[in-house]
Design a protein around this motif. Structure first.
Motif, PDB file in Angstrom:
ATOM      1  N   ILE A 129       0.840  -1.193   0.000  1.00  0.00           N
ATOM      2  CA  ILE A 129       0.000   0.000   0.000  1.00  0.00           C
ATOM      3  C   ILE A 129       0.875   1.243   0.000  1.00  0.00           C
ATOM      4  N   PRO A 130       0.373   2.361  -0.536  1.00  0.00           N
ATOM      5  CA  PRO A 130       1.153   3.602  -0.516  1.00  0.00           C
ATOM      6  C   PRO A 130       1.392   4.068   0.921  1.00  0.00           C
ATOM      7  N   LYS A 131       2.480   4.759   1.135  1.00  0.00           N
ATOM      8  CA  LYS A 131       2.766   5.303   2.453  1.00  0.00           C
ATOM      9  C   LYS A 131       1.788   6.439   2.771  1.00  0.00           C
ATOM     10  N   PHE A 132       1.393   6.517   4.024  1.00  0.00           N
ATOM     11  CA  PHE A 132       0.470   7.550   4.468  1.00  0.00           C
ATOM     12  C   PHE A 132       1.041   8.939   4.194  1.00  0.00           C
ATOM     13  N   TYR A 133       2.341   9.108   4.406  1.00  0.00           N
ATOM     14  CA  TYR A 133       2.958  10.414   4.174  1.00  0.00           C
ATOM     15  C   TYR A 133       2.887  10.804   2.696  1.00  0.00           C
ATOM     16  N   ASP A 134       3.068   9.836   1.825  1.00  0.00           N
ATOM     17  CA  ASP A 134       3.008  10.134   0.403  1.00  0.00           C
ATOM     18  C   ASP A 134       1.607  10.573  -0.019  1.00  0.00           C
ATOM     19  N   LYS A 135       0.584  10.067   0.674  1.00  0.00           N
ATOM     20  CA  LYS A 135      -0.790  10.428   0.345  1.00  0.00           C
ATOM     21  C   LYS A 135      -1.182  11.783   0.933  1.00  0.00           C
ATOM     22  N   TYR A 136      -0.758  12.038   2.171  1.00  0.00           N
ATOM     23  CA  TYR A 136      -1.289  13.193   2.896  1.00  0.00           C
ATOM     24  C   TYR A 136      -0.230  14.178   3.395  1.00  0.00           C
ATOM     25  N   LYS A 137       1.048  13.865   3.193  1.00  0.00           N
ATOM     26  CA  LYS A 137       2.146  14.735   3.633  1.00  0.00           C
ATOM     27  C   LYS A 137       2.099  15.004   5.136  1.00  0.00           C
ATOM     28  N   LEU A 138       1.729  13.994   5.896  1.00  0.00           N
ATOM     29  CA  LEU A 138       1.687  14.070   7.352  1.00  0.00           C
ATOM     30  C   LEU A 138       2.507  12.935   7.942  1.00  0.00           C
ATOM     31  N   ASN A 139       3.256  13.233   8.992  1.00  0.00           N
ATOM     32  CA  ASN A 139       3.940  12.203   9.769  1.00  0.00           C
ATOM     33  C   ASN A 139       2.971  11.688  10.826  1.00  0.00           C
ATOM     34  N   GLY A 140       2.835  10.378  10.896  1.00  0.00           N
ATOM     35  CA  GLY A 140       1.817   9.835  11.780  1.00  0.00           C
ATOM     36  C   GLY A 140       2.264   8.653  12.613  1.00  0.00           C
ATOM     37  N   SER A 141       1.422   8.320  13.596  1.00  0.00           N
ATOM     38  CA  SER A 141       1.659   7.196  14.505  1.00  0.00           C
ATOM     39  C   SER A 141       0.378   6.389  14.645  1.00  0.00           C
ATOM     40  N   VAL A 142       0.537   5.118  14.960  1.00  0.00           N
ATOM     41  CA  VAL A 142      -0.608   4.262  15.240  1.00  0.00           C
ATOM     42  C   VAL A 142      -0.459   3.688  16.640  1.00  0.00           C
ATOM     43  N   ILE A 143      -1.570   3.694  17.397  1.00  0.00           N
ATOM     44  CA  ILE A 143      -1.589   3.172  18.758  1.00  0.00           C
ATOM     45  C   ILE A 143      -2.683   2.123  18.844  1.00  0.00           C
ATOM     46  N   SER A 144      -2.301   0.880  19.086  1.00  0.00           N
ATOM     47  CA  SER A 144      -3.255  -0.222  19.165  1.00  0.00           C
ATOM     48  C   SER A 144      -2.617  -1.374  19.905  1.00  0.00           C
ATOM     49  N   ALA A 145      -3.462  -2.222  20.508  1.00  0.00           N
ATOM     50  CA  ALA A 145      -2.971  -3.445  21.135  1.00  0.00           C
ATOM     51  C   ALA A 145      -3.115  -4.644  20.201  1.00  0.00           C
ATOM     52  N   VAL A 146      -3.581  -4.405  18.978  1.00  0.00           N
ATOM     53  CA  VAL A 146      -3.950  -5.490  18.071  1.00  0.00           C
ATOM     54  C   VAL A 146      -2.962  -5.546  16.904  1.00  0.00           C
ATOM     55  N   ASP A 147      -2.396  -6.718  16.647  1.00  0.00           N
ATOM     56  CA  ASP A 147      -1.406  -6.872  15.581  1.00  0.00           C
ATOM     57  C   ASP A 147      -1.945  -6.449  14.226  1.00  0.00           C
ATOM     58  N   LEU A 148      -3.220  -6.700  13.965  1.00  0.00           N
ATOM     59  CA  LEU A 148      -3.805  -6.334  12.682  1.00  0.00           C
ATOM     60  C   LEU A 148      -3.639  -4.838  12.413  1.00  0.00           C
ATOM     61  N   ILE A 149      -3.984  -4.020  13.386  1.00  0.00           N
ATOM     62  CA  ILE A 149      -3.928  -2.569  13.204  1.00  0.00           C
ATOM     63  C   ILE A 149      -2.473  -2.107  13.142  1.00  0.00           C
ATOM     64  N   LYS A 150      -1.636  -2.695  13.976  1.00  0.00           N
ATOM     65  CA  LYS A 150      -0.217  -2.360  13.928  1.00  0.00           C
ATOM     66  C   LYS A 150       0.364  -2.676  12.551  1.00  0.00           C
ATOM     67  N   GLY A 151      -0.053  -3.806  11.987  1.00  0.00           N
ATOM     68  CA  GLY A 151       0.468  -4.211  10.687  1.00  0.00           C
ATOM     69  C   GLY A 151       0.076  -3.243   9.584  1.00  0.00           C
ATOM     70  N   ILE A 152      -1.190  -2.798   9.602  1.00  0.00           N
ATOM     71  CA  ILE A 152      -1.626  -1.804   8.623  1.00  0.00           C
ATOM     72  C   ILE A 152      -0.795  -0.531   8.781  1.00  0.00           C
ATOM     73  N   GLY A 153      -0.589  -0.126  10.046  1.00  0.00           N
ATOM     74  CA  GLY A 153       0.197   1.074  10.308  1.00  0.00           C
ATOM     75  C   GLY A 153       1.624   0.957   9.807  1.00  0.00           C
ATOM     76  N   ILE A 154       2.240  -0.189  10.046  1.00  0.00           N
ATOM     77  CA  ILE A 154       3.624  -0.401   9.589  1.00  0.00           C
ATOM     78  C   ILE A 154       3.696  -0.326   8.070  1.00  0.00           C
ATOM     79  N   LEU A 155       2.757  -0.986   7.375  1.00  0.00           N
ATOM     80  CA  LEU A 155       2.736  -0.927   5.913  1.00  0.00           C
ATOM     81  C   LEU A 155       2.556   0.502   5.417  1.00  0.00           C
ATOM     82  N   ALA A 156       1.764   1.290   6.166  1.00  0.00           N
ATOM     83  CA  ALA A 156       1.499   2.675   5.775  1.00  0.00           C
ATOM     84  C   ALA A 156       2.631   3.615   6.160  1.00  0.00           C
TER      85      ALA A 156
END
Length: 402
Positions: free
Chosen positions: A230-257
């Motif tokens: 998937i495209p990086k979140f920064y490339d789409k929106y020009k924002l540096n971001g973080s993800v906070i979750s206890a669930v591997d699924l959400i962490k994985g999406i965040g890492i890919l982004a």
């Protein structure tokens, strides 16, 4: 501008007689969220495209701004990425739950008692997954321990498009008719059947039973897929971001982004999670220079699966008090900020599984409050506004780009 997205997994629901014919969102006391809703853009968003199963995988991709019809390849590879598993292009990742099945019948006649084995501890689960690996690992198959009941199997050069059922969809049902079936699934079914004999008398399970806990007496395989891109979140929106979750699924999406993954002590993915700690972590990320935080709370979803009516209401109230209240107070020092609050999908208590209906959202901006015309935040109030995003991934564009 600072951006905080607060996602209450599975918060949306149906009216219940036990709650005076209200939904948990209608019934819960949530003054902070209701205040924001009164001064925000409020409406409904369809996070699950037609033809895609209503899972948190596709739904969270959609909420994060990625079209699931383009980028969704399955749940387990997203979790595998969070677990640090290096997937090749031909590897198939498969979610492996440690479940509790009934004890006295033949395997195919057993009942799904608990998809989480009483929220088995990660330490106990690791011993059991290691035992499973000793029996089934070979050149093509390997199991990886994760958190609590959530684990991963990697199948080198494996198949996709399999007929596999999420265990949380069949609670208290006989597993007959829900076992792996069709082409390329015989090996998976054989491992599940044999795992019962491997696990049922394991010392970890004997100790659990002696403490009045359910044994993790079988593996359950589902959610297969290959590594997505998937495209990086920064490339789409020009924002540096973080993800906070206890669930591997959400962490994985965040890492890919390309989002920074933030670990929070005491974050469990259940109603005993560290709600306040998650909110404080989000504020610290913004103070450190991040522009955007994706704050995911799993508790309402788990309560929905387990038919815990009071706890689902309580989880929403805790989100309001300890997450939203803390975030609002912490953001006061900024000249402007936006908050987006929504579930990823409904997890109706009456069904104990996910559904694909649109969910309510609110989008608040400090410098540009809007009188929404609603008195609070819930499914009925949001539907009354007439605002609908039928392509859920476009809500992120609205949130970030205005």
């Amino acid at each position: 501008m600072k951006y905080v997205l607060i996602l209450g997994d599975g918060m949306a629901d149906y009216p219940l007689s036990q709650l005076d014919n209200k939904t948990p969102l209608q019934y819960a006391k949530k003054p902070n969220i209701d205040y924001l809703a009164q001064n925000a853009e409020v409406g409904m968003v369809k996070t699950i495209p037609d033809g895609i199963p209503p899972g948190s995988d596709a739904a969270n991709l959609s909420v994060m701004g990625y079209n699931p019809k383009v980028y969704y390849t399955g749940r387990s590879p997203l979790e595998a990425i969070s677990m640090g598993i290096d997937l090749s292009e031909t590897d198939v990742a498969i979610r492996c739950n440690l479940v509790t099945l009934s004890e006295n019948e033949e395997y195919d006649q057993k009942t799904m008692i608990d998809y989480s084995s009483d929220e088995i501890s990660s330490e106990e689960a690791r011993e059991l997954i290691n035992e499973v690996n000793r029996h089934f690992k070979n050149d093509g198959i390997c199991f990886y321990p994760g958190i609590s009941y959530r684990h991963c199997m990697v199948w080198k050069n494996g198949a996709t498009g399999l007929n596999l059922t999420p265990p949380h969809d069949i609670l208290e049902k006989k597993i007959t008719g829900y076992l792996p079936s069709g082409e390329n699934t015989k090996m998976l079914l054989d491992m599940m059947v044999k795992s019962y004999d491997v696990l049922k008398d394991h010392p970890v399970n004997k100790a659990r039973v002696s403490r009045g806990l359910r044994p993790a007496n079988s593996i359950w395989l589902w959610g297969e897929g290959k590594k997505p891109s998937i495209p990086k979140f920064y490339d789409k929106y020009k924002l540096n971001g973080s993800v906070i979750s206890a669930v591997d699924l959400i962490k994985g999406i965040g890492i890919l982004a390309g989002l920074r993954n933030v670990e929070v002590e005491g974050a469990t993915g259940n109603i005993d999670t560290n709600f306040y700690g998650k909110a404080e972590a989000a504020l610290k990320e913004l103070e450190s220079g991040q522009d955007f935080v994706y704050l995911h709370i799993e508790a309402p979803d788990e309560c929905g699966h387990r038919h815990e009516i009071e706890n689902k209401v309580k989880s929403i109230e805790l989100i309001d008090e300890h997450v939203v209240g803390t975030i609002i107070k912490g953001l006061e020092k900024y000249d402007d900020y936006r908050i987006l609050i929504l579930p990823d999908h409904p997890t109706p208590l009456s069904l104990r599984t996910h559904t694909a209906e649109p969910v309510p959202f609110l989008l608040y901006q400090k410098a540009k409050p809007k009188k929404s015309g609603v008195t609070g935040y819930d499914e009925l109030q949001a539907a009354k506004t007439g605002a609908v995003f039928n392509e859920g991934y476009k809500l992120m564009d609205r949130f970030i780009l205005g």
